[in-house]
Scaffold this motif. Structure first.
Motif, mmCIF file in Angstrom:
data_model
loop_
_atom_site.group_PDB
_atom_site.id
_atom_site.type_symbol
_atom_site.label_atom_id
_atom_site.label_comp_id
_atom_site.label_asym_id
_atom_site.label_seq_id
_atom_site.Cartn_x
_atom_site.Cartn_y
_atom_site.Cartn_z
ATOM 1 N N ARG A 1 -33.380 -15.289 5.825
ATOM 2 C CA ARG A 1 -32.173 -14.588 6.290
ATOM 3 C C ARG A 1 -32.272 -13.077 6.035
ATOM 4 O O ARG A 1 -31.280 -12.419 5.711
ATOM 5 C CB ARG A 1 -30.906 -15.161 5.640
ATOM 6 N N GLU A 2 -33.478 -12.580 6.161
ATOM 7 C CA GLU A 2 -33.707 -11.144 6.071
ATOM 8 C C GLU A 2 -34.096 -10.634 7.457
ATOM 9 O O GLU A 2 -34.218 -11.413 8.412
ATOM 10 C CB GLU A 2 -34.806 -10.854 5.037
ATOM 11 N N GLN A 3 -34.268 -9.319 7.576
ATOM 12 C CA GLN A 3 -34.498 -8.726 8.892
ATOM 13 C C GLN A 3 -35.938 -8.233 9.048
ATOM 14 O O GLN A 3 -36.560 -7.782 8.087
ATOM 15 C CB GLN A 3 -33.545 -7.542 9.111
ATOM 16 N N ALA A 4 -36.414 -8.319 10.286
ATOM 17 C CA ALA A 4 -37.742 -7.803 10.637
ATOM 18 C C ALA A 4 -37.581 -6.724 11.694
ATOM 19 O O ALA A 4 -36.758 -6.844 12.609
ATOM 20 C CB ALA A 4 -38.631 -8.924 11.165
ATOM 21 N N LEU A 5 -38.356 -5.661 11.556
ATOM 22 C CA LEU A 5 -38.369 -4.576 12.528
ATOM 23 C C LEU A 5 -39.750 -4.510 13.170
ATOM 24 O O LEU A 5 -40.764 -4.429 12.469
ATOM 25 C CB LEU A 5 -38.064 -3.243 11.836
ATOM 26 N N LEU A 6 -39.796 -4.571 14.490
ATOM 27 C CA LEU A 6 -41.046 -4.422 15.232
ATOM 28 C C LEU A 6 -40.999 -3.086 15.967
ATOM 29 O O LEU A 6 -40.079 -2.827 16.751
ATOM 30 C CB LEU A 6 -41.229 -5.577 16.229
#
Length: 738
Positions: free
Chosen positions: A428-433
């Protein structure tokens, strides 16, 4: 300038006697001010903002320095009107002259940037207000009682403001006005922002931040010109440090300018400022409504606005008493203006500080090579912040060798990155591409005949924007609907998109993670800046799982749940002949990976590359920025490139290739023979055709102590005159080589 009898305003100016002449700088590309006469009884001084006749028009101008020129006032056209606003200060006039001389721009065009709000030159009209004069109505309703209680302290109110404060409708207030319980008065217009309080919220600084703040505040207290470079890793508390310098400047009753590269996208900065000072700074940028621009300009020049946060153009606001300039993200290319007047706001901020004799603070996690060298030589004072605030750890960075971990056929994400995204979303964390390429694909071609879709006005391919069903040129804005058949051979359904843009990466992400909430951030997003701000706010609140974005995601945003950053094509910025390519790639990738783990969560950065041994890649993953800068500085010094040498770019454009090339060759032949300065070219510019104009480039290279401006003035004076469609653009210290 002789009087034109056809001038519509001429008859108005025949009667008043004329007693002297003054130079007036008008906003046009003239090499010097024009002389005008001053009617008897009109008071003007250097810096006065005036209206003058120019041909058949009336234009805004500024009375300039230089005094009378000996011409009989009766032979000159008179000043039409003097605006009721404070004159531009001597500091501001000297700054305009300096910028014009350095950039070899007409001073009128530079002054024009300081006069961008013509409706602000006259005082704002007073607004109608109310004041309680006593008495009580015969019928005292609860609503009326609330109004009387609210107004009984003797304060002045606007009609709507009093109604809102009392929690009633305006008709209740109108009834009391009719009964004579309130009298109408006129109030000064309200300030655009509240006055910031330097003691509103005490800063919680730790050891390194305290030491850095003390050093910066010391310069402010001295009240003299000094340049400080705050060099700190992402998340190290640089903003809180320079907030202390702002607080000290405010305590001394002076104004502050904060330059930001993307002011329209930095709502989070405004909130941080308000949390510290109890009020937001005034904004100044191109997306500001015209009426608000006028208010900010007026209140900056009168001193009512104490702090302005703005884009590069805010540097030309004529503040009443500017005492500090902050240049945040000083390395950012957005500070370079490449239209009409070519200037770098970072460098001109330093000049404005020197002319005004006040401190300037440059801030960056990845300073420019020029600022690093100035710090090493002692011209700037360097303040280091080597660790993140609150002991938050920097992300663990790793390279993905795309030769060993290739994507699946038709994809662009390595299996290593896909697995990391999956684990991040599960937590439930965020990923940035990150991919610095807008649209769906940078090139579209036909599989059958090989036809490539190119802009009809530029030498660049059309970029597919699948969300909009358009092919678009990112140079001139030309757009056309994406066809179903090839316009060359007519074959249906054989058009193929080559290469990825952020939209194509979003498509691939949704294929792998259909349940994840995905947001695409790009400067051409539908809905503009307002939509972008909403999207950024949603990300900060955790309302997205995977964010796919271009370089605007590197602009200092704070995403608390961001623990993975994936760079899709880390090699992208290295694939050109720009001498700053390595520096810019290092800065951009460092800034992007710095979005991860800012609140202390364990974080990772993965960089997809086909060049894992490249010095830029090694410097980023090792965290050894010092070694990168040392190598880059050594190479610049060996090649005598800035800051160890000087560059100027000349772009010659025309409607035909022949005219552009011939004029460029004529300029090359007119160059004087000067030791230490070399002219390279002419050659076709990398973008040889833009908006239907053919472009040739000359590059002038000189030693650090070369008189580049003197050389170029001589070269321009001896060059062929611009005729027909030929145009010449001159860029001192170029940042772009396209």
């Amino acid at each position: 300038m002789s009087t034109d009898s056809s001038d519509l305003f001429g008859a108005l100016f025949e009667a008043p006697p004329l007693n002297r002449t003054v130079p007036v700088l008008v906003p046009m590309p003239a090499p010097k001010p024009y002389s005008y006469s001053v009617p008897d009884g009109m008071a003007v001084e250097p810096g006065s903002v005036v209206q003058v006749p120019l041909g058949p028009r009336q234009v805004i101008g500024v009375v300039w320095d230089g005094g009378e020129d000996g011409v009989d006032p009766k032979k000159l056209r008179p000043i039409s009107h003097v605006f009721d606003c404070p004159p531009l200060s001597k500091e501001m006039r000297d700054f305009i002259d300096w910028v014009a001389a350095y950039t070899l721009s007409p001073p009128g065009l530079v002054a024009r940037m300081a006069l961008r709000a013509p409706n602000a030159f006259e005082p704002e009209p007073m607004i109608e207000g109310l004041k309680f004069v006593g008495g009580e109505p015969e019928r005292l309703t609860p609503a009326r009682a609330r109004v009387l209680e609210t107004a009984s302290d003797g304060s002045s109110w606007t009609r709507s403001g009093l109604a809102h404060a009392a929690g009633v409708s305006t008709s209740v207030v109108d009834g009391l006005i009719t009964l004579g319980i309130f009298e109408t008065i006129f109030l000064p217009p309200p300030p655009v922002v509240a006055m910031p309080d330097p003691d509103f919220a005490a800063a919680r600084l730790e050891g390194p931040q305290k030491e850095a703040a003390a050093e910066i505040v010391s310069d402010v207290r001295k009240g003299e010109f000094a340049v400080s470079l705050i060099d700190g890793v992402t998340g190290s508390g640089k903003t809180e440090v320079y907030f202390e310098a702002i607080a000290e400047t405010l305590k001394r009753g002076r104004q502050v300018l904060i330059l930001l590269p993307e002011i329209a996208l930095t709502a989070s900065f405004m909130e941080r400022f308000q949390d510290r000072f109890g009020a937001k700074p005034a904004e100044w940028h191109s997306d500001l409504a015209p009426r608000m621009r006028e208010k900010v300009w007026r209140q900056a020049v009168t001193g009512e606005v104490r702090v302005v946060a703005g884009a590069r153009s805010a540097l030309f606001l004529p503040f009443e008493d500017l005492g500090l300039i902050i240049v945040d993200e000083e390395h950012d290319p957005a500070y370079k203006q490449e239209d009409r007047v070519f200037y770098n706001a970072r460098d001109m901020a330093v000049v404005r500080g020197r002319i005004g004799d006040f401190p300037v603070v440059l801030v960056s996690a990845t300073p420019s090579v020029e600022s690093q060298v100035n710090g090493q030589s002692g011209r700037y004072t360097t303040v280091h912040l080597p660790t993140r605030f609150g002991d938050a750890a920097l992300p663990d960075l790793h390279l993905i060798d795309m030769r060993r971990h290739a994507p699946e056929r038709g994809g662009f994400l390595s299996p290593v990155l896909i697995r990391a995204i999956g684990k991040t979303v599960e937590r439930r964390e965020q990923a940035l591409l990150f991919l610095n390429r807008r649209g769906y694909a940078p090139l579209t071609l036909c599989r059958v005949c090989g036809h490539r879709f190119q802009c009809p006005q530029c030498s660049s391919w059309l970029v597919e924007h699948r969300f909009r069903k358009q092919l678009q040129c990112h140079q001139c804005g030309h757009a056309e609907r994406t066809p179903e058949a090839c316009p060359e051979c007519g074959t249906l359904d054989h058009l193929v998109a080559c290469g990825p843009g952020v939209e194509r990466i979003a498509e691939e992400v949704e294929r792998h993670f259909p349940e994840a909430r995905t947001i695409v951030l790009s400067s051409d997003i539908m809905g503009g800046v307002k939509r972008l701000r909403l999207e950024l706010d949603a990300i900060a609140k955790g309302e997205a799982d995977i964010v796919i974005g271009t370089q605007l995601v590197a602009k200092g945003h704070n995403f608390p749940l961001m623990t993975l950053v994936g760079i899709i094509d880390a090699d992208l910025g290295l694939a050109n002949g720009d001498p700053r390519a390595a520096e810019r790639t290092f800065q951009l990738l460092s800034q992007v990976t710095g979005r991860a783990g800012r609140t202390g969560l364990k974080s990772h950065g993965l960089l997809q590359t086909y060049q894992p041994q490249h010095p830029v890649m090694q410097a980023i993953v090792s965290g050894d920025s010092g070694a990168f800068y040392e190598r880059e500085i050594t190479e610049r010094e060996r090649a005598a490139l800035p800051p160890f040498g000087r560059l100027a770019s000349i772009i010659v454009s025309a409607e035909t290739r022949h005219d552009a090339e011939n004029h460029a060759r004529g300029m090359r032949n007119a160059a004087p023979q000067v030791s230490g300065i070399t002219v390279l070219g002419p050659a076709e510019a990398p973008l040889a055709l833009v908006r239907g104009r053919h472009r040739f480039r000359l590059l002038v290279h000189g030693r650090r102590n070369s008189d580049m401006q003197g050389f170029l003035r001589t070269m321009l004076s001896q060059s062929p005159k611009e005729r027909g469609s030929v145009q010449v653009q001159l860029d001192i210290d170029p940042q772009s080589f396209l």
